[in-house]
Design a protein around this motif. Structure first.
Motif, mmCIF file in Angstrom:
data_model
loop_
_atom_site.group_PDB
_atom_site.id
_atom_site.type_symbol
_atom_site.label_atom_id
_atom_site.label_comp_id
_atom_site.label_asym_id
_atom_site.label_seq_id
_atom_site.Cartn_x
_atom_site.Cartn_y
_atom_site.Cartn_z
ATOM 1 N N MET A 1 0.830 -1.196 0.000
ATOM 2 C CA MET A 1 0.000 0.000 0.000
ATOM 3 C C MET A 1 0.868 1.250 0.000
ATOM 4 O O MET A 1 1.938 1.266 0.593
ATOM 5 C CB MET A 1 -0.867 0.053 1.248
ATOM 6 N N LEU A 2 0.342 2.271 -0.628
ATOM 7 C CA LEU A 2 0.993 3.574 -0.605
ATOM 8 C C LEU A 2 0.027 4.562 0.039
ATOM 9 O O LEU A 2 -1.083 4.764 -0.449
ATOM 10 C CB LEU A 2 1.353 4.037 -2.012
ATOM 11 N N TYR A 3 0.450 5.146 1.140
ATOM 12 C CA TYR A 3 -0.342 6.133 1.866
ATOM 13 C C TYR A 3 0.101 7.525 1.429
ATOM 14 O O TYR A 3 1.278 7.872 1.572
ATOM 15 C CB TYR A 3 -0.160 5.958 3.368
ATOM 16 N N LEU A 4 -0.835 8.308 0.906
ATOM 17 C CA LEU A 4 -0.561 9.661 0.447
ATOM 18 C C LEU A 4 -1.067 10.641 1.498
ATOM 19 O O LEU A 4 -2.256 10.677 1.804
ATOM 20 C CB LEU A 4 -1.249 9.912 -0.898
ATOM 21 N N LEU A 5 -0.157 11.437 2.038
ATOM 22 C CA LEU A 5 -0.481 12.300 3.173
ATOM 23 C C LEU A 5 -1.012 13.660 2.751
ATOM 24 O O LEU A 5 -0.441 14.324 1.889
ATOM 25 C CB LEU A 5 0.756 12.503 4.043
ATOM 26 N N ASP A 6 -2.081 14.071 3.412
ATOM 27 C CA ASP A 6 -2.649 15.402 3.253
ATOM 28 C C ASP A 6 -1.879 16.377 4.136
ATOM 29 O O ASP A 6 -1.253 15.988 5.130
ATOM 30 C CB ASP A 6 -4.127 15.371 3.660
ATOM 31 N N THR A 7 -1.958 17.634 3.808
ATOM 32 C CA THR A 7 -1.293 18.689 4.565
ATOM 33 C C THR A 7 -1.626 18.616 6.053
ATOM 34 O O THR A 7 -0.738 18.704 6.910
ATOM 35 C CB THR A 7 -1.724 20.070 4.020
ATOM 36 N N ASN A 8 -2.909 18.441 6.361
ATOM 37 C CA ASN A 8 -3.329 18.483 7.771
ATOM 38 C C ASN A 8 -2.756 17.347 8.604
ATOM 39 O O ASN A 8 -2.642 17.478 9.817
ATOM 40 C CB ASN A 8 -4.851 18.566 7.899
ATOM 41 N N VAL A 9 -2.379 16.260 7.991
ATOM 42 C CA VAL A 9 -1.787 15.143 8.738
ATOM 43 C C VAL A 9 -0.471 15.582 9.374
ATOM 44 O O VAL A 9 -0.232 15.367 10.567
ATOM 45 C CB VAL A 9 -1.581 13.916 7.820
ATOM 46 N N LEU A 10 0.366 16.220 8.592
ATOM 47 C CA LEU A 10 1.675 16.646 9.095
ATOM 48 C C LEU A 10 1.570 17.862 10.011
ATOM 49 O O LEU A 10 2.240 17.925 11.047
ATOM 50 C CB LEU A 10 2.603 16.929 7.924
ATOM 51 N N ILE A 11 0.737 18.805 9.650
ATOM 52 C CA ILE A 11 0.588 20.006 10.476
ATOM 53 C C ILE A 11 -0.029 19.664 11.826
ATOM 54 O O ILE A 11 0.464 20.096 12.870
ATOM 55 C CB ILE A 11 -0.221 21.080 9.722
ATOM 56 N N ASP A 12 -1.102 18.867 11.818
ATOM 57 C CA ASP A 12 -1.719 18.456 13.090
ATOM 58 C C ASP A 12 -0.746 17.653 13.930
ATOM 59 O O ASP A 12 -0.651 17.846 15.142
ATOM 60 C CB ASP A 12 -2.983 17.623 12.848
ATOM 61 N N ALA A 13 -0.024 16.738 13.300
ATOM 62 C CA ALA A 13 0.923 15.905 14.044
ATOM 63 C C ALA A 13 1.967 16.768 14.739
ATOM 64 O O ALA A 13 2.235 16.598 15.934
ATOM 65 C CB ALA A 13 1.591 14.895 13.119
ATOM 66 N N HIS A 14 2.542 17.706 14.012
ATOM 67 C CA HIS A 14 3.611 18.520 14.594
ATOM 68 C C HIS A 14 3.096 19.530 15.616
ATOM 69 O O HIS A 14 3.654 19.656 16.698
ATOM 70 C CB HIS A 14 4.402 19.243 13.513
ATOM 71 N N TYR A 15 2.044 20.243 15.286
ATOM 72 C CA TYR A 15 1.606 21.351 16.138
ATOM 73 C C TYR A 15 0.643 20.942 17.251
ATOM 74 O O TYR A 15 0.486 21.671 18.218
ATOM 75 C CB TYR A 15 0.985 22.468 15.297
ATOM 76 N N LYS A 16 0.014 19.764 17.129
ATOM 77 C CA LYS A 16 -0.955 19.364 18.144
ATOM 78 C C LYS A 16 -0.539 18.147 18.970
ATOM 79 O O LYS A 16 -0.824 18.084 20.153
ATOM 80 C CB LYS A 16 -2.310 19.047 17.493
ATOM 81 N N PHE A 17 0.081 17.167 18.336
ATOM 82 C CA PHE A 17 0.262 15.887 19.014
ATOM 83 C C PHE A 17 1.703 15.416 19.168
ATOM 84 O O PHE A 17 2.074 14.892 20.203
ATOM 85 C CB PHE A 17 -0.541 14.796 18.288
ATOM 86 N N TYR A 18 2.497 15.523 18.108
ATOM 87 C CA TYR A 18 3.837 14.942 18.095
ATOM 88 C C TYR A 18 4.883 15.951 17.636
ATOM 89 O O TYR A 18 5.492 15.778 16.575
ATOM 90 C CB TYR A 18 3.893 13.726 17.155
ATOM 91 N N PRO A 19 5.121 17.002 18.397
ATOM 92 C CA PRO A 19 6.132 17.974 17.961
ATOM 93 C C PRO A 19 7.452 17.268 17.642
ATOM 94 O O PRO A 19 7.895 16.384 18.384
ATOM 95 C CB PRO A 19 6.288 18.906 19.170
ATOM 96 N N ILE A 20 8.045 17.644 16.549
ATOM 97 C CA ILE A 20 9.257 16.973 16.083
ATOM 98 C C ILE A 20 10.367 17.000 17.124
ATOM 99 O O ILE A 20 11.066 16.010 17.311
ATOM 100 C CB ILE A 20 9.729 17.595 14.750
#
Length: 167
Positions: A1-20
């Motif tokens: 499978m190939l998962y194609l990421l939307d903008t909100n996946v990365l932005i939400d992950a970094h700014y809300k849940f999993y800061p880099i």
């Protein structure tokens, strides 16, 4: 499978849940799957995430890992037109602009509906019309699988323990 990421996946992950800078395990995990050709970011989504002059951890991470993350394909105009028509066949320029990278994200997934999954944190809102349609609803109309970040984490079995050393 190939998962194609939307903008909100990365932005939400970094700014809300999993800061880099605080939970690098999540980002290392994404990178591993990107290197294995299972997680990618289409060009149009990549460009949406990188704002003009803002420099932060997410921007640096994206730039440092572009080779692994970037979906190196050109858009298929036939697929793109099919997606646009699911929003509305007569979208004006302002409406097209408001759709942003969503049209392209879905069009890349349309290339292989058996092997590609759109990952977005948008939720279904079937009553929305024209440029306001949400990704899950357009994907459903086109027979494209989709999931959100939490479902991706479960499907690909993310665990912080896989990155920590045994005590």
């Amino acid at each position: 499978m190939l998962y194609l990421l939307d903008t909100n996946v990365l932005i939400d992950a970094h700014y809300k849940f999993y800061p880099i800078d605080r939970i690098p395990e999540f980002w290392n995990w994404l990178l591993i799957y990107a290197q294995q050709q299972q997680v990618k970011i289409p060009h149009e989504i990549y460009e949406e995430i990188l704002p003009g002059n803002k420099e932060d951890h997410l921007d640096h991470w994206l730039k440092d890992n572009k080779a692994a993350l970037y979906l190196n394909e050109t858009i298929d105009n036939i697929s793109l037109n099919k997606v646009v028509n699911k929003y509305a066949s007569d979208l004006n320029d302002k409406e097209l602009e408001s759709c942003g990278g969503d049209l392209f994200l879905i069009a890349y997934a349309l290339r292989d509906t058996e092997e590609r999954i759109v990952v977005t944190n948008e939720v279904s809102k079937p009553g929305k019309k024209r440029a306001n349609r949400h990704i899950p609803d357009v994907c459903k109309d086109l027979g494209i699988s989709h999931c959100n970040t939490w479902q991706l984490i479960k499907r690909l079995n993310f665990k912080t323990s896989q990155f920590s050393q045994s005590l």
